[in-house]
Design an enzyme around this catalytic site. Structure first.
Site, short mmCIF file in Angstrom:
data_model
loop_
_atom_site.label_atom_id
_atom_site.label_comp_id
_atom_site.label_asym_id
_atom_site.label_seq_id
_atom_site.Cartn_x
_atom_site.Cartn_y
_atom_site.Cartn_z
N HIS A 150 13.06 -4.49 4.31
CA HIS A 150 12.63 -4.96 5.64
C HIS A 150 13.82 -4.95 6.62
CE1 HIS A 150 8.77 -6.09 4.17
NE2 HIS A 150 9.06 -7.27 3.70
N TRP A 197 0.83 -1.21 0.00
CA TRP A 197 0.00 0.00 0.00
C TRP A 197 0.87 1.26 0.00
CZ3 TRP A 197 -3.28 1.57 4.86
CH2 TRP A 197 -4.17 2.59 4.52
N ARG A 255 2.44 -1.57 12.15
CA ARG A 255 1.04 -2.02 12.22
C ARG A 255 0.89 -2.77 13.53
NH1 ARG A 255 -1.92 -6.06 7.80
NH2 ARG A 255 -4.05 -5.49 8.35
P1 A3P Z 1 -4.27 -8.31 5.50
O1 A3P Z 1 -3.67 -9.66 5.33
O2 A3P Z 1 -4.59 -7.99 6.91
O3 A3P Z 1 -5.44 -8.09 4.59
P2 A3P Z 1 2.47 -6.06 2.99
O4 A3P Z 1 2.13 -5.23 1.80
O5 A3P Z 1 3.41 -5.38 3.94
O6 A3P Z 1 2.88 -7.43 2.61
O7 A3P Z 1 1.13 -6.16 3.84
C1 A3P Z 1 0.02 -6.89 3.36
C2 A3P Z 1 -1.20 -6.42 4.11
O8 A3P Z 1 -1.59 -5.14 3.61
C3 A3P Z 1 -2.38 -7.34 3.88
O9 A3P Z 1 -3.18 -7.23 5.05
C4 A3P Z 1 -3.03 -6.68 2.66
O10 A3P Z 1 -4.37 -7.06 2.46
C5 A3P Z 1 -2.90 -5.23 3.06
N1 A3P Z 1 -3.00 -4.32 1.89
C6 A3P Z 1 -2.52 -4.50 0.66
N2 A3P Z 1 -2.82 -3.45 -0.11
C7 A3P Z 1 -3.53 -2.59 0.64
C8 A3P Z 1 -4.13 -1.33 0.39
N3 A3P Z 1 -4.07 -0.75 -0.81
N4 A3P Z 1 -4.78 -0.72 1.41
C9 A3P Z 1 -4.84 -1.29 2.62
N5 A3P Z 1 -4.29 -2.50 2.93
C10 A3P Z 1 -3.64 -3.14 1.94
#
Ligand code: A3P
Length: 318
Positions: free
Chosen positions: A134, A74, A156
């Site tokens: 990371h 995101w 988070r």
């Molecule tokens: P959830 O599994 O709780 O849905 P990362 O990008 O660090 O790998 O994190 C993934 C998490 O961010 C997942 O959470 C995913 O669904 C959520 N995510 C991905 N894109 C997003 C967006 N545009 N807005 C909000 N959350 C998002």
């Protein structure tokens, strides 16, 4: 040259094999390096990045640092859209986010760039270079710290992060034909600190303290805060990155357009992130608080207790 690069990685693989190790989440083992646990798949690349012969920061670099599952995808999209808004019209169907993954637009050092025996030439990237990682703060390449590069950290709450991680890891394991990692086992590994790039709390604390000591260099943001009030935080991000929104832009709705373009709904329905691609694993729910549907009250209590103990006195709440 390829041979040379292979030898560099081989040297670091040897170093890695002498480090303490534990069972991994998706790799067979995770290894402890400079106080943190790394999947074997990424650690040699991390060591190459830390070697100044192979990675040199530029003062204009912008780093997006996260623990896995804290919102990397995101925020990568948001950072890219904000920095490049003069280059690519946000509302256009031709915006790079409509055809590329946020992970390609803000490539992660150890995930996309320094991997599979590769030592990339990052001087080819346009300035400012947008790089994800990371790697914990205390292990960032020295040149990032010396040059005062801007670092954005996303955190988070540990409950949602854990549940997100557990789902993600099991999708990866399934794709690798591995049996699922039981929730309870993964939970114990997390609590013991033995998670990918963990201990989770130490990772957050490193960046938190840096954001207090060097606020001009490190911006600490939370997934939940971005969810609650995206416009405020997108504007903060733009200001921090040295490209604040003009009042005309705000009036014209550019901030809202970026929020819409980078929303869960928009990104997850983009062609590149659709089913069939591993990139789809980065999208599940995108909500706050889903962990209550998976964790027992005992698990929640244990995690909250660890969080309180770890963060005590730091001023950070998660
Ligand atoms: P959830 O599994 O709780 O849905 P990362 O990008 O660090 O790998 O994190 C993934 C998490 O961010 C997942 O959470 C995913 O669904 C959520 N995510 C991905 N894109 C997003 C967006 N545009 N807005 C909000 N959350 C998002």
């Amino acid at each position: 040259q390829q041979k040379e690069e292979e030898n560099t990685y081989k040297r670091y693989e040897e170093t890695m094999s002498s480090l303490p190790r534990e069972k991994g989440w998706f790799t067979e083992h995770i290894y402890r390096h400079q106080g943190f646990w790394y999947p074997s798949y990424y650690l040699p690349g991390v060591m190459v990045v830390q070697d100044q012969n192979h990675f040199q920061a530029h003062a204009s670099d912008i780093l997006l640092a996260t623990s896995p599952k804290c919102g990397t995808t995101w925020f990568s999209a948001i950072v890219f859209a904000v920095v490049n808004r003069k280059l690519y019209t946000i509302s256009s169907q031709k915006h790079p986010l409509c055809t590329f993954s946020p992970h390609d637009l803000v490539p992660r050092l150890e995930h996309t760039l320094y991997i599979n025996n590769r030592i990339p030439d990052l001087d080819m990237l346009p300035s400012p270079r947008l790089l994800g990682t990371h790697i914990p703060y205390s292990s960032l390449p020295q040149s990032v710290l010396d040059l005062g590069c801007r670092v954005i950290y996303i955190c988070r709450n540990p409950k949602d992060t854990f549940v997100s991680m557990w789902h993600f890891i099991n999708k990866i394991r399934a794709a690798m034909s591995k049996s699922p990692l039981p929730l309870e086992e993964a939970f114990d590994m997390l609590c013991a600190g033995a998670s990918d790039f963990g201990p989770f709390w130490d990772h957050a604390l490193g960046y938190w303290r840096a954001s207090l000591h060097r606020p001009q260099c490190v911006l600490f943001l939370k997934y939940e805060e971005m969810k609650a009030d995206p416009a405020v935080h997108v504007e903060r991000l733009a200001k921090f990155m040295g490209c604040p929104f003009s009042s005309e832009e705000v009036k014209e709705g550019v901030v809202d357009d970026i929020i819409r373009l980078c929303s869960f709904e928009s990104l997850s329905s983009s062609e590149v992130n659709k089913p069939g691609s591993m990139l789809k694993f980065y999208f599940r729910q995108g909500k706050v608080g889903d962990s209550v549907n998976y964790l027992t009250s005992g698990m929640i209590e244990r995690l909250e207790q660890i969080t309180e103990n770890k963060l005590h006195g730091s001023g950070l709440t998660l």
